[in-house]
Each structure stands twice: as structure tokens, then as C-alpha cells.
Design an enzyme around this catalytic site. Structure first.
Site, short mmCIF file in Angstrom:
data_model
loop_
_atom_site.label_atom_id
_atom_site.label_comp_id
_atom_site.label_asym_id
_atom_site.label_seq_id
_atom_site.Cartn_x
_atom_site.Cartn_y
_atom_site.Cartn_z
N LYS A 1 -10.62 -0.01 14.37
CA LYS A 1 -9.32 0.48 14.84
C LYS A 1 -9.33 0.65 16.36
O LYS A 1 -8.32 0.43 17.02
CB LYS A 1 -8.97 1.81 14.16
CG LYS A 1 -8.65 1.68 12.67
CD LYS A 1 -7.28 1.03 12.41
CE LYS A 1 -6.88 1.16 10.96
NZ LYS A 1 -5.62 0.48 10.64
N GLY B 1 0.82 -1.21 0.00
CA GLY B 1 0.00 0.00 0.00
C GLY B 1 0.85 1.25 0.00
O GLY B 1 2.08 1.21 -0.11
N LEU C 1 -1.19 -16.62 9.63
CA LEU C 1 -0.06 -16.75 8.70
C LEU C 1 1.06 -17.49 9.43
O LEU C 1 1.42 -17.10 10.55
CB LEU C 1 0.40 -15.34 8.32
CG LEU C 1 1.61 -15.16 7.44
CD1 LEU C 1 1.41 -15.78 6.07
CD2 LEU C 1 1.92 -13.66 7.29
N ARG D 1 -9.48 9.57 -1.88
CA ARG D 1 -9.06 10.50 -0.83
C ARG D 1 -8.89 11.90 -1.42
O ARG D 1 -8.62 12.07 -2.61
CB ARG D 1 -7.78 10.00 -0.16
CG ARG D 1 -8.12 8.82 0.74
CD ARG D 1 -6.94 8.37 1.56
NE ARG D 1 -6.22 7.28 0.93
CZ ARG D 1 -5.32 6.52 1.57
NH1 ARG D 1 -5.06 6.73 2.83
NH2 ARG D 1 -4.70 5.54 0.94
N TYR E 1 -14.61 1.25 10.13
CA TYR E 1 -13.18 1.61 10.22
C TYR E 1 -12.86 2.09 11.64
O TYR E 1 -11.96 1.56 12.28
CB TYR E 1 -12.90 2.70 9.19
CG TYR E 1 -11.46 3.11 9.04
CD1 TYR E 1 -10.49 2.23 8.56
CD2 TYR E 1 -11.06 4.42 9.35
CE1 TYR E 1 -9.17 2.64 8.40
CE2 TYR E 1 -9.75 4.83 9.18
CZ TYR E 1 -8.80 3.93 8.71
OH TYR E 1 -7.49 4.34 8.54
#
Ligand code: NAD
Ligand code: UDP
Length: 314
Positions: free
Chosen positions: A151, A12, A63, A188, A147
Site C-alpha cells: 500500500k 468486496g 484490463l 477480522r 500489505y
């Protein structure tokens, strides 16, 4: 070798710049991403680099890593409002289940853990500027909650691992950050305005444009991150540039810097769009001896050059 970092979200915008810095500082980077909002193109210049290994994986699921880790740094998450509104469940899961699995990985490995949180934990803030001890003003069932609340949970479980298991952790609350390699289509404001200005399209200001934001250049953020890695402080630290301006003023600066003939038009304000946002960075100044060095016009000029290059080559 400075150590091995497993970095999620490495393909990203922020993650790719952080990868560059970590490699420069001598770390080996296991770059993990599922490319849901990022792209390996952002790391193309490191393809085949001996210190970098790319791992395509959705961190919502655990993972397995068969080599020792010094850091697990969790930066994976959709970050632009249009993206997280389009991916609501994935956004909640990468910040909740994803954070949990990565904390467990850090604990198993005896690694330190670093969480990328956000100024959005303050919601539509009633205290201004925002200090880390402000609890925020969040609509916990509104569209942005996927979001904000995710968070907030990520911060809570990170500190729970610290308190319960003694895991060494860091948490940053990132305020609006811009720079090269942002996805110019992710909606954005900085990239929307620059893209529109370069294409001669109207700049779309939402609402009356009097809402404020404080924009930080990517290099300043990365410097703050690496400084916090060296300081043993587990609680949230704001990283942002306190220079606050209205969205309308931002549009005007971008008009001027691009020399565009594009006009400004007004679109409806999205639901729960925060009215004001400015970091109090006293904590970062004192603990990290850090403050932003790149002023808005300099950073925007670099970003405009990057978008121009990519618009022309696409
Ligand atoms: P970005 O969208 O450019 O990068 C996020 C990366 O995470 C992408 O490459 C995406 O593919 C990856 N990702 C998403 N879900 C994943 C999953 N389940 N598994 C693996 N990879 C996944 O956004 P960004 O601006 O670089 O944001 C990076 C981090 O910083 C995010 O955690 C974001 O919340 C935080 N942050 C950024 C800003 C900002 O202004 N850029 C502000 C506050 C917080
Ligand atoms: N915004 C805007 N025009 C756009 C995109 C965004 O006026 O084309 C506004 C948005 O409503 C918000 C601010 O710019 O008030 C910052 O939006 P962004 O999506 O970049 O980040 P946010 O701070 O909302 O997460």
C-alpha cells in the site's frame, strides 16, 4: 448520467457498498473483481441493473475497456490480516502491478484515479493519533509487510503519476471499517466476535486485549469517499472514526449487544500486531466537511443483525 466509474474490488465489502452509493448518485459502474476474497453475492441485488456491468478479471494483469471512463477507483486487495497473510504474493501484486496498470488505464482514458490505501501504512505507530504527515513505523520484511509495503508503494506510484503526468488522483487511508456484507470467515475482529457470540462460542481476544483500534461504520466511509471525489486534493486523507477502544472492550460491547453467554478467551498476539491506532481526521473535517455520524453501538447493532441473518440462512 453522472459519469462512468471502473471500480475494482466491487464484489468486496467496501466495494459493494460503494457501488450502491455510486449507482444511487447516477454513475454507471464497471464492477471489476476476481472474487479472491469477495463474492458477486454482495452485488446480487444489482444483477441486471442498467447502470452496472460485472467484469470478472484479476487486475494484476492489464484490463482493456472499450468505453470512456471518468474514474478508475482501485479498491481491490485482500484486506483482512489472515487473508493477506495467506495470499502474500497476490497482495503485493494487486497493490503494485495492479495499481500501475490501473493508473495507466486512467491516464490513457483521461480519467481521474482514486486509491483505497490503509491506516496500515503507519505500521505499529509511534505517534498517536496518526496524522497524514506521520511517516509510520513499518517492519518492511515482517509478515504484514505484504500489505503495508504494497500500500505504501501504491501511494507512492499514485503520486508519481500525479507529479509526472499531471493525473488527477485521490488517496484515502481507511481505518478499521465494519458493517454488513463483511465476510464472516475472513478473520477480522468485528465479524469474528459477532459470529462467535451468536454461535455461543468463546470470543477469541488476541494478546491481553489492551491493543486499541478505532472502528468506523461503512456508511461513514462511503460518505467520505464521495465527498473526496468532489475535492481536488491528491495527497492522502485519513478516513476513520476517532472513537478508540481496546479490543477487550470491543469484545465486551459485543457480548452485551448480542446477549451471548459466550466467555472471552485469550490467544497469542500475532506478530507485529499494531498496539494502538486512532485517526486524526482534522484534514477530512476541514477539506471535506466530513466526520463520522454513526456511533459504535448503532453500527454494531446493524452489523449483528446482518451476521445473524446470514448465519441463519447458511
Ligand atoms: P474485501 O476483501 O471484502 O474486498 C476486496 C475485494 O477485492 C474482494 O472482492 C476481492 O475479491 C477483490 N480482489 C482482490 N484481489 C483482486 C485482484 N487481483 N483482482 C480483482 N479483484 C481482486 O476487503 P474490503 O474490506 O472491502 O477492502 C477493500 C479495500 O479497502 C482494500 O483495498 C483494502 O485494502 C482497503 N481497506 C479496507 C479496510 C477495512 O477496514 N475494510 C481498512 C483499510 C483499507
Ligand atoms: N483480534 C482479536 N481476535 C480476533 C481477531 C482479531 O483479538 O478474533 C485483534 C487483532 O489481533 C488486532 C485487532 O483485533 O489487534 C484488529 O484485528 P483485525 O484483523 O480486525 O484488523 P487489523 O487492525 O489488525 O488489520
Amino acid at each position: 448520467m453522472a459519469g462512468t466509474v471502473l471500480l475494482t474490488g466491487a464484489a468486496g465489502f467496501v466495494g459493494s457498498h460503494l457501488t450502491d452509493r455510486l449507482v444511487r448518485d447516477g454513475y454507471r459502474v464497471l464492477a471489476v473483481d476476481n472474487c479472491s476474497t469477495g463474492s458477486w453475492d454482495n452485488l446480487a441485488h444489482l444483477q441486471g441493473h442498467p447502470q452496472v456491468k460485472q467484469i470478472e478479471h484479476d487486475v494484476i494483469t492489464p484490463l482493456e475497456v472499450n468505453e470512456p471512463l471518468d474514474w478508475v477507483m482501485h479498491f481491490a486487495s485482500p484486506a483482512s490480516p489472515p487473508k493477506y497473510l495467506a495470499l502474500p504474493v497476490a497482495t503485493l501484486r494487486v497493490n503494485s502491478e495492479g495499481t500501475y496498470h490501473l493508473l495507466e488505464l486512467a491516464r490513457r482514458q483521461g480519467a481521474q484515479f482514486f486509491l483505497a490505501s490503509t491506516s496500515e501504512v503507519y505500521g505499529d505507530p509511534l505517534e498517536h493519533p496518526q496524522r497524514e504527515d506521520y511517516w509510520g513505523h513499518v517492519n518492511c520484511t515482517g509478515p504484514r509487510s505484504v500489505y503495508d509495503e504494497a500500500k505504501r508503494y501504491a501511494e507512492a506510484i499514485t503520486l508519481a503519476f500525479h507529479r509526472q503526468y499531471g493525473l488527477s488522483v485521490r488517496i484515502i487511508r481507511i481505518f478499521n471499517t465494519y458493517g454488513s456484507r463483511m465476510d464472516i470467515h475472513d478473520g477480522r475482529v468485528v465479524t469474528n466476535f459477532i459470529r462467535q457470540a451468536l454461535r455461543g462460542e468463546p470470543l477469541t481476544v488476541y494478546g491481553d486485549g489492551r491493543q486499541t483500534r478505532s472502528f468506523q461504520y461503512i456508511d461513514d466511509l462511503v460518505e467520505g469517499i464521495v465527498r473526496l471525489m468532489q475535492v481536488n486534493y491528491p495527497y492522502p486523507v485519513n478516513l476513520g472514526n476517532p472513537q478508540e477502544l481496546t479490543v477487550l472492550a470491543l469484545a465486551q460491547v459485543i457480548q452485551e449487544l448480542t446477549g451471548t453467554a459466550s466467555a472471552i478467551i485469550f490467544h497469542p498476539l500475532p506478530q507485529d500486531d499494531p498496539k494502538q491506532r486512532q485517526p486524526d481526521i482534522t484534514l477530512a473535517r476541514t477539506k471535506l466537511h466530513w466526520s463520522p455520524q454513526v456511533d459504535l453501538r448503532t453500527g454494531l447493532a446493524q452489523t449483528i443483525a446482518d451476521v445473524r441473518r446470514r448465519c441463519l440462512s447458511s
